[in-house]
Design an enzyme around this catalytic site. Sequence first.
Site, PDB file in Angstrom:
ATOM      1  CB  CYS A 158      -1.004   0.030   1.149  1.00  0.00           C
ATOM      2  SG  CYS A 158      -1.924   1.491   1.429  1.00  0.00           S
ATOM      3  CB  CYS A 182      -0.273   2.073   5.867  1.00  0.00           C
ATOM      4  SG  CYS A 182      -1.339   0.464   5.298  1.00  0.00           S
ATOM      5  CB  CYS A 222      -5.326  -0.523   2.200  1.00  0.00           C
ATOM      6  SG  CYS A 222      -3.994  -0.829   3.598  1.00  0.00           S
ATOM      7  CB  CYS A 252      -4.406   3.163   5.718  1.00  0.00           C
ATOM      8  SG  CYS A 252      -4.064   2.970   3.910  1.00  0.00           S
ATOM      9  CB  CYS A 306      -8.811  -3.782 -11.986  1.00  0.00           C
ATOM     10  SG  CYS A 306      -8.153  -2.534 -13.173  1.00  0.00           S
ATOM     11  CB  CYS A 344      13.301  12.083  14.236  1.00  0.00           C
ATOM     12  SG  CYS A 344      12.005  11.881  12.851  1.00  0.00           S
TER      13      CYS A 344
END
Length: 358
Positions: free
Chosen positions: A106, A109, A155, A158, A178, A211
């Site tokens: 996806c 996500c 999905c 998400c 598709c 981070c």
Amino acid sequence: MNLFPNEKRGKIPFFVILIFIIFLGGSVWGFKMLFKDTKEQKVQLYFIDMDGKLVGPLPSQRVEFDDARWRYLLGAEIFRITRRAGTEAPFCGDLVDHKQKGIYRCSSCGLPLFSSSTKFHSGTGWPSFFAPVAKENIIERVDLSLGMIRTEILCARCGAHLGHVFEDGPKPTGLRYCVNSASLVFSPQSFFDKTTTDGKKLVQAAFAGGCFWGIQDYFKKVEGVAWAISGYAGGTVPFPTYEEVCSGKTGHVETVYLLYDPTVVSYSKLLEHFWQIHDPTNDKGQGPDIGPQYRPMIFYYNDEQQRQALLSKENLEKKLYPKKVLSAIVQAGSFYPAEEYHQNYLEKHHLPNSCIRR
């Protein structure tokens, strides 16, 4: 007409009041259940581990944002397709004629959705598959747009719009999923095999230094690093979401996983880079990012990496004396890639890299 002749007009019988209270209480409970915050609900999904194996089903939180957030994270075109059920022009998507072996995930996500082993040429102008990697990872719902009845696919993690499924596919399923190219991202089999596309062996490494956006951006530009992936390591919850990690309850730290060519860049050189881009004297976080998920750590994959990491830490402590180097050195366990919207974040949003450089 008085239905209760023994009662004075205007006075409601006690049993009527009791029934009303019970009905009202049940209605309120039902209303709350109907509109219960779906962010607290978990779904059973399948994931792909770092060796390319399908694992699950595992409970996973849904990934949910408002439209403004999704629009920023995805960009206008992917947002139009995945969040507004748009359709890209036929024969224009990057993955229509894509034939590499690997996994299609996806684009919002990162949940694995389809495998190259089920991809086929449908001639329709969109990537087509005869089966998903797991039925649990796909949601189907009726689509009445365009004046016809179709089955939309989304999905399951998400809610991203993927495309539609039709009953005109090849055996063994007879189905044709598709899908818009913009709804997918591709991970080649060579990544899971830990090799270059021409079969050259790559080596694993993993670093946490605050981070992961900046750490990933920095390492992917180092010559010899073939892959730099943002994700989570060191915790107990398999395939966590970003929100779960930020809660501090999973034990994970934001980590960048590397696959590198040891003939081009050595592990000792990667360690030098790592010491330069974070503050090793702070084990509470980095810069403005304070919290357990920002702890600096080196995850070693073998005894030689452990030896080199300990030696480099010892040498750095000598230079920084009397300060202590607090970055931890621990054995690598499972690494879980972060959601797709976190990958290459600085590059996608044209942001500067704020990694600390001493």
